[in-house]
Design a protein around this motif. Structure first.
Motif, PDB file in Angstrom:
ATOM      1  N   ASP A  90       0.881  -1.144  -0.065  1.00 18.45           N
ATOM      2  CA  ASP A  90      -0.068  -0.187   0.062  1.00 18.45           C
ATOM      3  C   ASP A  90       1.074   1.377  -0.055  1.00 18.45           C
ATOM      4  OD1 ASP A  90      -2.552  -1.570   0.241  1.00 18.45           O
ATOM      5  OD2 ASP A  90      -2.552  -1.325   2.266  1.00 18.45           O
ATOM      6  N   LEU A  91       1.873   1.426   0.757  1.00 17.97           N
ATOM      7  CA  LEU A  91       2.779   2.422   1.066  1.00 17.97           C
ATOM      8  C   LEU A  91       3.471   2.629  -0.398  1.00 17.97           C
ATOM      9  CD1 LEU A  91       3.841   2.031   4.635  1.00 17.97           C
ATOM     10  CD2 LEU A  91       2.860   3.975   3.583  1.00 17.97           C
ATOM     11  N   ALA A  92       3.973   1.509  -0.990  1.00 19.31           N
ATOM     12  CA  ALA A  92       4.832   1.717  -2.241  1.00 19.31           C
ATOM     13  C   ALA A  92       3.879   2.366  -3.126  1.00 19.31           C
ATOM     14  CB  ALA A  92       5.377   0.183  -2.944  1.00 19.31           C
ATOM     15  N   ILE A  93       2.647   1.781  -3.318  1.00 17.86           N
ATOM     16  CA  ILE A  93       1.773   2.055  -4.414  1.00 17.86           C
ATOM     17  C   ILE A  93       1.503   3.616  -4.340  1.00 17.86           C
ATOM     18  CG2 ILE A  93      -0.750   2.118  -5.267  1.00 17.86           C
ATOM     19  CD1 ILE A  93      -0.368  -0.986  -4.818  1.00 17.86           C
ATOM     20  N   THR A  94       1.121   3.968  -2.903  1.00 18.90           N
ATOM     21  CA  THR A  94       0.746   5.391  -2.792  1.00 18.90           C
ATOM     22  C   THR A  94       2.039   6.378  -3.129  1.00 18.90           C
ATOM     23  OG1 THR A  94      -0.752   4.654  -1.199  1.00 18.90           O
ATOM     24  CG2 THR A  94      -0.308   6.995  -1.116  1.00 18.90           C
ATOM     25  N   HIS A  95       3.238   6.238  -2.646  1.00 16.91           N
ATOM     26  CA  HIS A  95       4.369   6.701  -2.996  1.00 16.91           C
ATOM     27  C   HIS A  95       4.620   6.854  -4.104  1.00 16.91           C
ATOM     28  CE1 HIS A  95       5.986   8.167   1.052  1.00 16.91           C
ATOM     29  NE2 HIS A  95       5.705   6.925   1.609  1.00 16.91           N
ATOM     30  N   ARG A  96       4.333   6.042  -5.318  1.00 13.78           N
ATOM     31  CA  ARG A  96       4.555   5.944  -6.547  1.00 13.78           C
ATOM     32  C   ARG A  96       3.644   7.015  -6.989  1.00 13.78           C
ATOM     33  NH1 ARG A  96       1.491   4.315 -10.510  1.00 13.78           N
ATOM     34  NH2 ARG A  96       0.292   2.783  -9.037  1.00 13.78           N
ATOM     35  N   LYS A  97       2.266   7.168  -6.652  1.00 16.38           N
ATOM     36  CA  LYS A  97       1.466   8.085  -7.114  1.00 16.38           C
ATOM     37  C   LYS A  97       1.811   9.191  -6.752  1.00 16.38           C
ATOM     38  CE  LYS A  97      -2.636   5.199  -6.733  1.00 16.38           C
ATOM     39  NZ  LYS A  97      -3.879   4.815  -6.131  1.00 16.38           N
ATOM     40  N   LEU A  98       2.733   9.597  -5.747  1.00 15.61           N
ATOM     41  CA  LEU A  98       3.115  10.980  -5.411  1.00 15.61           C
ATOM     42  C   LEU A  98       4.517  11.288  -6.125  1.00 15.61           C
ATOM     43  CD1 LEU A  98       2.539  10.962  -1.401  1.00 15.61           C
ATOM     44  CD2 LEU A  98       1.727  12.595  -3.279  1.00 15.61           C
ATOM     45  N   GLY A  99       5.150  10.235  -6.766  1.00 14.40           N
ATOM     46  CA  GLY A  99       6.246  10.426  -7.621  1.00 14.40           C
ATOM     47  C   GLY A  99       7.589  10.164  -6.696  1.00 14.40           C
ATOM     48  N   ASN A 100       7.226   9.674  -5.390  1.00 13.08           N
ATOM     49  CA  ASN A 100       8.350   9.531  -4.528  1.00 13.08           C
ATOM     50  C   ASN A 100       9.094   8.022  -4.970  1.00 13.08           C
ATOM     51  OD1 ASN A 100       7.633  11.985  -3.136  1.00 13.08           O
ATOM     52  ND2 ASN A 100       6.417  10.759  -1.756  1.00 13.08           N
ATOM     53  N   TYR A 101       9.815   8.071  -6.029  1.00 14.23           N
ATOM     54  CA  TYR A 101      10.287   6.748  -6.482  1.00 14.23           C
ATOM     55  C   TYR A 101      11.103   6.070  -5.640  1.00 14.23           C
ATOM     56  CZ  TYR A 101       7.740   8.436 -10.200  1.00 14.23           C
ATOM     57  OH  TYR A 101       6.621   9.033 -11.354  1.00 14.23           O
ATOM     58  N   GLN A 102      12.020   6.684  -4.892  1.00 17.60           N
ATOM     59  CA  GLN A 102      13.009   6.189  -3.931  1.00 17.60           C
ATOM     60  C   GLN A 102      12.208   5.275  -2.845  1.00 17.60           C
ATOM     61  OE1 GLN A 102      16.319   5.331  -4.479  1.00 17.60           O
ATOM     62  NE2 GLN A 102      15.769   4.008  -2.900  1.00 17.60           N
ATOM     63  N   LYS A 103      11.382   6.011  -2.260  1.00 16.91           N
ATOM     64  CA  LYS A 103      10.578   5.472  -1.372  1.00 16.91           C
ATOM     65  C   LYS A 103       9.652   4.069  -1.832  1.00 16.91           C
ATOM     66  CE  LYS A 103      10.188   9.081   2.160  1.00 16.91           C
ATOM     67  NZ  LYS A 103       9.209   9.850   3.104  1.00 16.91           N
ATOM     68  N   THR A 104       8.983   4.157  -2.984  1.00 17.30           N
ATOM     69  CA  THR A 104       8.427   3.213  -3.729  1.00 17.30           C
ATOM     70  C   THR A 104       9.367   1.997  -3.783  1.00 17.30           C
ATOM     71  OG1 THR A 104       6.944   4.872  -5.001  1.00 17.30           O
ATOM     72  CG2 THR A 104       7.340   2.572  -5.870  1.00 17.30           C
ATOM     73  N   LYS A 105      10.548   2.230  -4.247  1.00 15.01           N
ATOM     74  CA  LYS A 105      11.569   1.009  -4.258  1.00 15.01           C
ATOM     75  C   LYS A 105      11.680   0.478  -2.879  1.00 15.01           C
ATOM     76  CE  LYS A 105      16.285   0.306  -5.806  1.00 15.01           C
ATOM     77  NZ  LYS A 105      17.615   1.086  -6.134  1.00 15.01           N
ATOM     78  N   ASP A 106      11.937   1.455  -1.796  1.00 15.53           N
ATOM     79  CA  ASP A 106      12.280   1.013  -0.697  1.00 15.53           C
ATOM     80  C   ASP A 106      11.227   0.130  -0.063  1.00 15.53           C
ATOM     81  OD1 ASP A 106      14.584   2.321  -0.707  1.00 15.53           O
ATOM     82  OD2 ASP A 106      13.843   4.036   0.507  1.00 15.53           O
ATOM     83  N   TYR A 107       9.951   0.415  -0.443  1.00 21.98           N
ATOM     84  CA  TYR A 107       8.957  -0.246   0.226  1.00 21.98           C
ATOM     85  C   TYR A 107       8.477  -1.630  -0.487  1.00 21.98           C
ATOM     86  CZ  TYR A 107       7.273   3.195   3.786  1.00 21.98           C
ATOM     87  OH  TYR A 107       7.334   3.880   5.045  1.00 21.98           O
ATOM     88  N   ASN A 108       8.778  -1.668  -1.827  1.00 16.35           N
ATOM     89  CA  ASN A 108       9.037  -2.697  -2.588  1.00 16.35           C
ATOM     90  C   ASN A 108       9.914  -3.645  -2.107  1.00 16.35           C
ATOM     91  OD1 ASN A 108       6.312  -2.642  -4.016  1.00 16.35           O
ATOM     92  ND2 ASN A 108       7.518  -1.018  -5.368  1.00 16.35           N
ATOM     93  N   LEU A 109      10.993  -3.139  -1.749  1.00 14.73           N
ATOM     94  CA  LEU A 109      12.184  -4.128  -1.438  1.00 14.73           C
ATOM     95  C   LEU A 109      11.949  -4.857   0.104  1.00 14.73           C
ATOM     96  CD1 LEU A 109      15.271  -2.215  -2.719  1.00 14.73           C
ATOM     97  CD2 LEU A 109      14.398  -4.217  -3.669  1.00 14.73           C
ATOM     98  N   LYS A 110      11.233  -3.951   0.760  1.00 14.18           N
ATOM     99  CA  LYS A 110      10.886  -4.616   2.134  1.00 14.18           C
ATOM    100  C   LYS A 110       9.889  -5.618   1.896  1.00 14.18           C
ATOM    101  CE  LYS A 110      11.860  -0.339   4.996  1.00 14.18           C
ATOM    102  NZ  LYS A 110      11.234   0.588   5.965  1.00 14.18           N
ATOM    103  N   ALA A 111       8.724  -5.319   1.025  1.00  7.65           N
ATOM    104  CA  ALA A 111       7.948  -6.292   0.813  1.00  7.65           C
ATOM    105  C   ALA A 111       8.359  -7.492   0.152  1.00  7.65           C
ATOM    106  CB  ALA A 111       6.810  -5.672  -0.177  1.00  7.65           C
ATOM    107  N   LEU A 112       9.341  -7.218  -0.624  1.00  9.99           N
ATOM    108  CA  LEU A 112       9.946  -8.818  -1.242  1.00  9.99           C
ATOM    109  C   LEU A 112      10.638  -9.138  -0.222  1.00  9.99           C
ATOM    110  CD1 LEU A 112      10.701 -10.243  -3.943  1.00  9.99           C
ATOM    111  CD2 LEU A 112      12.715  -8.666  -4.314  1.00  9.99           C
ATOM    112  N   GLU A 113      11.537  -8.727   0.750  1.00 11.68           N
ATOM    113  CA  GLU A 113      12.321  -9.473   1.571  1.00 11.68           C
ATOM    114  C   GLU A 113      11.378 -10.195   2.544  1.00 11.68           C
ATOM    115  OE1 GLU A 113      15.817 -10.216   1.881  1.00 11.68           O
ATOM    116  OE2 GLU A 113      15.544  -9.394  -0.199  1.00 11.68           O
ATOM    117  N   LEU A 114      10.325  -9.584   2.999  1.00 15.16           N
ATOM    118  CA  LEU A 114       9.525 -10.192   3.755  1.00 15.16           C
ATOM    119  C   LEU A 114       8.754 -11.246   3.270  1.00 15.16           C
ATOM    120  CD1 LEU A 114       8.326  -9.797   6.878  1.00 15.16           C
ATOM    121  CD2 LEU A 114       6.827  -8.176   5.914  1.00 15.16           C
ATOM    122  N   ALA A 115       8.450 -11.133   1.922  1.00 13.38           N
ATOM    123  CA  ALA A 115       7.465 -12.301   1.364  1.00 13.38           C
ATOM    124  C   ALA A 115       8.474 -13.447   1.368  1.00 13.38           C
ATOM    125  CB  ALA A 115       7.100 -11.745  -0.137  1.00 13.38           C
TER     126      ALA A 115
END
Length: 127
Positions: A90-115
Motif C-alpha cells: 500500500d505504501l509503495a503504491i501511494t508513494h509511486r502516485k506521489l512520484g516518490n520513486y525512492q520510497k516506492t522502491k524501498d517499500y517494494n524491497l521491504k515487501a519482497l524481503e518479507l515475502a
C-alpha cells in the motif's frame, strides 16, 4: 476477524466511503475506539488501512500515507508479517502516485524481503 460489533461498524464505513467520506471516517473512528478499548489489534490495523484506502481514493495521498503508517505500526506491534507485507505494498503504491520513486522502491524491497521470509518459514513448517 476481531469483535463482531467493531467489524460491522468498519464494514459500514467501507460501504459508505465512496458516497460520503466524512461519514465513512466517522464510522471508522467509532470502530477504532471500540477496537482500542478491547485491544483488538487486527481490527485496529484494518481501520487504519481502510482509512488509508479511503484517502487514497480521494487523492489525499499524504493523509493516506499517514494512515498506512499507522496500520504498519499496528502490524509491527502485533508482529504479523502478512499484515506488514500488505501495508508495505500500500505504501509503495501511494508513494509511486506521489512520484516518490525512492520510497516506492524501498517499500517494494521491504515487501519482497518479507515475502521471501514468509515463504521460507512456511516451507520450514511443512518439512
Amino acid at each position: 476477524m476481531g469483535d463482531q460489533k467493531s467489524v460491522d461498524i468498519l464494514n459500514l464505513s467501507y460501504e459508505t466511503h465512496m458516497e460520503d467520506l466524512p461519514k465513512a471516517l466517522a464510522y471508522a473512528d467509532i470502530a477504532l475506539e471500540k477496537a482500542q478499548s478491547l485491544e483488538d489489534f487486527e481490527v485496529i490495523f484494518y481501520v487504519h488501512r481502510n482509512k488509508g484506502y479511503y484517502f487514497e481514493n480521494y487523492n489525499q495521498l499524504p493523509t493516506a500515507i499517514k494512515s498506512y503508517v499507522q496500520a504498519l505500526e499496528t502490524a509491527q506491534k502485533k508482529d504479523d508479517n502478512e499484515l506488514k507485507l500488505t501495508v508495505y505494498f500500500d505504501l509503495a503504491i501511494t508513494h509511486r502516485k506521489l512520484g516518490n520513486y525512492q520510497k516506492t522502491k524501498d517499500y517494494n524491497l521491504k515487501a519482497l524481503e518479507l515475502a521471501k521470509d514468509i515463504k521460507h518459514r512456511q516451507s520450514m513448517e511443512i518439512s
